[in-house]
Design an enzyme around this catalytic site. Structure first.
Site, mmCIF file in Angstrom:
data_model
loop_
_atom_site.group_PDB
_atom_site.id
_atom_site.type_symbol
_atom_site.label_atom_id
_atom_site.label_comp_id
_atom_site.label_asym_id
_atom_site.label_seq_id
_atom_site.Cartn_x
_atom_site.Cartn_y
_atom_site.Cartn_z
ATOM 1 N N ASP A 132 6.714 49.521 102.320
ATOM 2 C CA ASP A 132 8.068 49.007 102.094
ATOM 3 C C ASP A 132 8.243 47.616 102.694
ATOM 4 O O ASP A 132 9.305 47.259 103.173
ATOM 5 C CB ASP A 132 9.130 49.972 102.616
ATOM 6 C CG ASP A 132 8.962 50.298 104.083
ATOM 7 O OD1 ASP A 132 8.018 49.770 104.701
ATOM 8 O OD2 ASP A 132 9.774 51.059 104.623
ATOM 9 N N ASP B 32 9.555 53.528 96.813
ATOM 10 C CA ASP B 32 9.813 52.330 97.633
ATOM 11 C C ASP B 32 9.166 51.073 97.072
ATOM 12 O O ASP B 32 9.593 49.966 97.401
ATOM 13 C CB ASP B 32 9.338 52.458 99.091
ATOM 14 C CG ASP B 32 10.052 53.521 99.891
ATOM 15 O OD1 ASP B 32 11.159 53.909 99.483
ATOM 16 O OD2 ASP B 32 9.499 53.963 100.911
ATOM 17 N N ASP C 288 13.652 62.459 107.438
ATOM 18 C CA ASP C 288 13.581 61.074 106.982
ATOM 19 C C ASP C 288 13.058 60.154 108.085
ATOM 20 O O ASP C 288 12.672 59.025 107.806
ATOM 21 C CB ASP C 288 14.967 60.577 106.561
ATOM 22 C CG ASP C 288 15.522 61.337 105.372
ATOM 23 O OD1 ASP C 288 14.732 61.749 104.503
ATOM 24 O OD2 ASP C 288 16.751 61.524 105.299
#
Length: 454
Positions: free
Chosen positions: A96, A134, A281
């Site tokens: 990312d 992502d 997460d």
């Protein structure tokens, strides 16, 4: 014209309902097998572990034969059970672009080799490949050189998958309705030549209808190609996004529509569980770690607004933003297991305390920290902790502790499950903060100052 163009391709996609694969060794399944006596186990098994979900490939291995074997293990098992596997390659370099999920292959040459090995394990049956979450939503964070390399690598990856298995269905990262991707980037990544559609809402909580509206708009931006459809990650979107738009392990969420190709909308190929419910997460625990308390909370809240009747999604104009309708699931909600009485905050004062503070990830204007506090010689039956953030910082989220921020001061108390700390025992917590990281904060435990452990 948009609907007409989709009709032929949609009819071909919907000739038969697809039965998706349930991985027997998912983290949820392994936890259930090892904790059969836990009051949460039956609910987690029925609602999560036994539900089809994607299998992620996110740990880099330079040995091509090992990569191929790992993929083939899943696709072969799915074939034996006459099920369709859903695979997620998550290995593009600098995943990312330096934000929250660093990792992936060490460089683009290594990624090309890894993708060759991944594709070699796909077999000959239908398989869904959800390409690199992502990768496109974060493309704007990359510098122009890396972005161009990234788009070329994704196009090459899609070509490798299709060449190895023409029946593979390839879906490219579309971010989500609150984090959109550009049609130009999708084209650069090869969606028109190697793709079967878009996948949106991966690891997020946006409502299904909102994602369908967003996806249809993006397909129009691509020229409404008849062969492209939509896939939506519904694993945790039953209650939609958190009111404060928190994306990292927000409380109060619920399981969404179970995986199906019977979506009721010719533009929507499938609802799938891509992010595995109960896997963090990165805020309540390390990213990807299974947290049974969160899995149970998601399952206990299931059926409160995931999708309309039969999982169908109403077609709505792109300018409208519909509210998620009430669920028609008549099944009773599971009872929450007794976690005991709510603890009184901070009873007992430790004779001494030490603190181990480490930053495990950082990015522009933010960081994640893990904290381990070691108790002294006096047992605690509950606790409270306090620390001061440097000026300009804001607490974003925390795990294993219930917190509130008053100016620069963060005060927290134990959760119902971790209040007791034995003499010499430890308690672990963590948090994510916005702002530039500065000096290590000082912690107190039940009023006693915790000395740095090193």
């Amino acid at each position: 014209m948009h609907t007409t163009m989709f009709a032929g391709a949609a009819e071909e996609r919907a000739t038969a309902a697809t039965a998706f694969y349930v991985a027997p060794d998912s983290q949820a399944a392994r936890w259930v097998a090892g904790n059969a006596g836990d009051p949460k186990a039956a609910t987690i098994k029925a609602k999560i572990a036994d539900t089809p979900a994607a299998v992620w490939f996110a740990v880099y291995d330079a040995d091509p034969s090992a990569v191929t074997a790992a993929v083939k293990k899943v696709t072969s098992s799915a074939a034996q059970k006459n099920r369709t596997a859903v695979l997620v390659p998550y290995m593009i370099p600098n995943r990312d672009c330096g934000s929250h999920s660093a990792g992936g292959a060490p460089d683009f040459a290594a990624y090309a080799t890894w993708m060759d090995a991944f594709a070699a394990g796909l077999g000959e049956r239908e398989v869904y490949v959800l390409m690199e979450p992502d990768s496109l939503a974060q493309a704007a964070s990359c510098n122009s050189t890396d972005k161009d390399k990234r788009l070329a690598a994704l196009a090459d990856a899609g070509a490798k998958v299709k060449e190895a298995n023409p029946r593979a269905r390839v879906y490219y990262d579309a971010g989500h309705s609150g984090w959109p991707v550009k049609a130009a980037d999708l084209k650069g990544a090869g969606i028109l030549t190697h793709g079967d559609g878009l996948v949106s809402n991966v690891s997020n909580y946006r409502s299904t209808q909102e994602e369908v509206t967003y996806g249809k708009g993006l397909l129009r931006d691509l020229g409404s190609p008849a062969h492209l459809g939509l896939v939506v990650d519904t694993s945790r979107n039953g209650n939609g996004p958190a009111p404060d738009a928190q994306w990292c392990d927000p409380a109060g969420r619920a399981l969404g529509a179970t995986p199906t190709t019977a979506t009721g909308d010719p533009a929507v190929d499938a609802f799938l569980w891509v992010k595995l419910p109960g896997e963090a997460d990165g805020c309540i625990s390390g990213a990807g770690q299974f947290v049974p308390e969160r899995a149970f909370d998601l399952a206990a809240a299931a059926g409160t607004g995931s999708a309309p009747d039969d999982g169908a999604v109403e077609s709505v104009p792109p300018t409208e933003k519909p509210s998620p309708p009430a669920s028609q699931d008549p099944s009773p909600q599971p009872e929450r297991p007794d976690s005991g009485p709510t603890p009184k905050p901070g009873t007992g004062t430790p004779a001494s305390c030490t603190a181990d503070f480490s930053v495990t990830n950082s990015w522009n204007h933010g960081y994640r920290a893990d904290v381990t506090l070691k108790n002294g010689s006096k047992a605690l039956d509950s606790w409270k902790v306090e620390w001061t953030l440097p000026p300009g910082q804001r607490l974003v989220n925390a795990w294993n502790v219930m917190t509130e921020q008053d100016g620069a001061i963060v005060r927290g108390t134990n959760a119902p499950y971790n209040g007791e700390v034995k003499p010499g025992g430890t308690l672990s917590l963590g948090f994510v903060a916005e702002g530039e990281r500065a000096a290590v904060p000082k912690f107190t435990l039940n009023g006693a100052t915790c000395a740095p452990s090193k």
